[in-house]
Motif scaffolding. Structure first.
Motif, PDB file in Angstrom:
ATOM      1  N   GLY A 433       0.793  -1.223   0.000  1.00  0.00           N
ATOM      2  CA  GLY A 433       0.000   0.000   0.000  1.00  0.00           C
ATOM      3  C   GLY A 433       0.825   1.272   0.000  1.00  0.00           C
ATOM      4  N   VAL A 434       2.145   1.160   0.180  1.00  0.00           N
ATOM      5  CA  VAL A 434       2.983   2.349   0.203  1.00  0.00           C
ATOM      6  C   VAL A 434       3.396   2.720  -1.219  1.00  0.00           C
ATOM      7  N   ASN A 435       3.455   4.013  -1.491  1.00  0.00           N
ATOM      8  CA  ASN A 435       3.921   4.531  -2.779  1.00  0.00           C
ATOM      9  C   ASN A 435       5.360   4.984  -2.587  1.00  0.00           C
ATOM     10  N   SER A 436       6.297   4.117  -2.932  1.00  0.00           N
ATOM     11  CA  SER A 436       7.710   4.413  -2.690  1.00  0.00           C
ATOM     12  C   SER A 436       8.462   4.528  -4.009  1.00  0.00           C
ATOM     13  N   GLU A 437       9.369   5.501  -4.069  1.00  0.00           N
ATOM     14  CA  GLU A 437      10.211   5.719  -5.243  1.00  0.00           C
ATOM     15  C   GLU A 437      11.655   5.892  -4.797  1.00  0.00           C
ATOM     16  N   GLY A 438      12.575   5.622  -5.710  1.00  0.00           N
ATOM     17  CA  GLY A 438      13.989   5.804  -5.426  1.00  0.00           C
ATOM     18  C   GLY A 438      14.681   6.571  -6.530  1.00  0.00           C
ATOM     19  N   TYR A 439      15.573   7.501  -6.156  1.00  0.00           N
ATOM     20  CA  TYR A 439      16.339   8.285  -7.121  1.00  0.00           C
ATOM     21  C   TYR A 439      17.822   8.053  -6.843  1.00  0.00           C
TER      22      TYR A 439
END
Length: 641
Positions: A433-439
């Motif tokens: 359910g988490v909206n996680s992104e990585g840069y």
């Protein structure tokens, strides 16, 4: 709740001379269906062999509630604890692979098979040693996992007397028959029996009572128990029914046992339906009922008596029931609802005025995906934060997984995965359910030139633009990098975009050393965020200090510090407060004015110049010179004394 007779079912008549029983209503909660889904997918697959499951029933419901047999997620774990003051019941699950198999299943044969096992336990005496053998049930199911439709038919087999059971004395409340002393003695004796047997509730037991005393005993101690008892023989049954004139279903099989074992020596038997209710913190068993019945003699031959027990459907007909859980049985949806429920329970029980929406909706940017970044991310998820973004340019090394809980050994192989990308991916696995992104990107730093070539300058410009966009798109920024230099640019951008606290300072401490500090520091950082979000003024709230600990807290969560300095060596925390420094190299008016007027051109000067550039700009150089001059002057004065 309708009471029913043996077979066929008749309307309830309180004046009837035959004993009638209130049947069970099945109570299969969402957790049971979720666990069945997991078992079907990961363990049962196409296996349709019967499975042993476990339920329980309770005898303390208020009047008007049906007698329920409950199955929850723990039904498949035979070692799972039963809720306090509930009686276990063991059953057999027949889970079919198709709806056709469910419909065509020989339900009569299943009932007869289960009834025969109960009858054999009665004849052999096994039911005296283990009365739970009388409380068996069946559950026939079909799980349509494409639609999350669950079809089921519940059965609690009850053996029948051919001519029914005749009442000698009609049921009355225990409070009308027993004195207060007797009631208290019964309650104490029952509790001691449960404690001595190591159970939460005892399904059937023997009772002897006199004017001011009550003694109870397990069924297996029948021989000799009633030797000094003249008159009636009294037995107790843990009764899930709360109707004033009818016992619950579990009594039926026990009376078959009583008739088979003692019908040749007893004309009648007194039955106490033990009901144990707690209302407003006060325990009460006076609503239990007691009555006397005629014990049929010679009612059975060697063959198993006729049995009934299949539950009626919602329309009152003989047919299965169906549960549609398509909205909540998807594992991702179930995980989200469970997380939400857990937070709401915390709110309801601990802090009723907590504004959860402010926390859950906060978009958090984590600059750094190392030891602190991993700890902060896990704590944010614990608070229900749904938007988490990582920025880091490092790769996972062999030393990382032991201190950074979002990574594993396999992440270190082949040079290591990029931390930011791996951290975002792991959060999705922990909680979809988490909206996680990585840069995976670098953050330019003061004193680290970027003018080597057009390529490096272009990359620096791109990284700055990306960082500005990320900070602008998030509500909370965590500076979790190793060095003060790496925290400079984010501090400038955040201050310019008014995303920093009122009483702030540029943190000069670097990576923590003791392993436990990262988890403590990460958790405290998130708790600080939550406290600030609960204040009406948010980041512009006045910071709480150590001096405020005895004052009225400003929010439902207590103090609102903007920073914490801790000393693990002496387990001490302080809450320092410092006003914004007008010569701060990151957030002073001169730095922000230059950044907002010149943008990247100003930043390029900082990157390509020495540290003295910022100190000259903010006046720190002059301040140092004046301070040194004052120290020299003071020394001269001292020397002349």
């Amino acid at each position: 709740m309708a009471a029913v007779s043996n077979e066929p079912h008749h309307p309830v008549d309180p004046g009837s001379s035959k004993l009638q029983f209130a049947p069970f209503s099945s109570a299969l909660n969402v957790g049971f269906w979720h666990e069945l889904t997991q078992k079907k997918l990961n363990e049962y697959r196409l296996d349709e062999t019967p499975k042993v499951i476990k339920g329980y029933y309770y005898n303390g419901d208020p009047s008007g509630f049906p007698a329920r047999l409950t199955l929850e997620f723990s039904a498949f774990d035979m070692n799972a604890a039963i809720p306090a003051r509930c009686c276990p019941a063991f059953g057999t699950l027949y889970n079919t692979n198709t709806f056709e198999a469910f419909k065509s299943c020989d339900k009569k044969s299943l009932l007869e098979k289960e009834a025969n096992e109960i009858w054999e336990s009665i004849k052999s005496g096994a039911a005296l040693e283990n009365p739970l053998l009388l409380n068996r049930f069946l559950l026939l199911t079909f799980a349509d996992l494409k639609k999350y439709h669950f079809y089921y038919w519940f059965c609690y087999p009850a053996l029948c007397f051919p001519d029914g059971i005749h009442i000698v004395q009609k049921p009355v409340c225990l409070g009308d028959r027993f004195s207060l002393n007797q009631i208290q003695a019964l309650q104490k004796a029952y509790d001691e029996l449960c404690q001595s047997e190591g159970v939460t509730a005892f399904p059937y037991f023997l009772i002897k009572y006199h004017d001011n005393s009550v003694v109870v005993s397990p069924l297996k101690k029948w021989d000799g128990f009633f030797q000094d008892q003249e008159g009636k023989v009294t037995v107790g049954v843990y009764d899930p029914c709360n109707l004033s004139h009818y016992p619950g279903w579990p009594l039926r099989n026990f009376l078959i046992l009583a008739s088979h074992k003692w019908g040749n020596i007893l004309q009648s038997i007194e039955v106490l339906c033990f009901r144990d209710r707690t209302m407003q913190g006060v325990r009460d068993i006076t609503h239990s009922i007691i009555f006397e019945i005629k014990l049929p003699q010679g009612a059975f031959g060697p063959d198993c008596p006729k049995a009934v027990g299949w539950e009626k459907n919602q329309k009152g007909g003989m047919g299965p029931r169906v549960v549609n859980l398509s909205e909540c049985m998807d594992p991702k949806r179930l995980a989200e609802s469970s997380v939400d429920l857990n937070l709401k329970l915390m709110c309801w029980r601990l802090v009723p005025t907590l504004d959860l929406e402010k926390i859950v909706s906060a978009k958090c940017l984590l600059l750094g995906a190392g030891t602190l970044g991993c700890s902060v991310a896990r704590t944010l998820m614990g608070w229900g934060v749904r938007k988490i973004t990582f920025v880091d340019n490092a790769r996972i090394s062999y030393s990382n997984p032991v201190r950074q809980p979002l990574y594993e050994f396999e992440d270190c192989l082949s040079g290591g995965k990029p931390k930011a990308l791996a951290a975002a991916e792991r959060l999705q696995k922990i909680f979809p359910g988490v909206n996680s992104e990585g840069y995976n990107m670098s953050i330019p730093m003061p004193g680290h030139p970027v003018n080597f070539s057009e390529v490096t300058m272009a990359q620096a410009r791109k990284d700055v633009a990306t960082l500005e966009e990320l900070i602008d798109a998030h509500d909370v920024v965590f500076l979790l990098m190793d060095t003060r230099e790496s925290r400079w640019l984010p501090a400038v951008i955040a201050a310019s975009k008014r995303k920093s606290t009122r009483d702030r300072t540029l943190d000069q401490q670097c990576t923590v050393s003791r392993p436990g500090l990262a988890m403590i520091a990460g958790a405290l950082a998130v708790e600080l965020m939550v406290s600030v979000l609960q204040h009406p003024e948010g980041g512009y709230a006045v910071a709480s200090s150590s001096d405020d600990r005895m004052n009225e807290p400003p929010t439902s969560l207590g103090l609102v510090p903007h920073q914490i300095r801790g000393f693990l060596s002496r387990f001490d925390n302080v809450l320092p407060v410092s006003l914004a420094f007008d010569k701060c190299t990151a957030c002073s008016p001169k730095v922000l004015d230059q950044y907002e007027r010149e943008g990247f051109n100003f930043l390029a000067k900082v990157f390509n110049s020495s540290h003295s550039f910022l100190e000259d700009l903010t006046g720190l150089t002059l301040l140092h010179q004046e301070t040194q001059a004052a120290e020299i002057w003071d020394m001269s004065d001292d020397e002349t004394v």
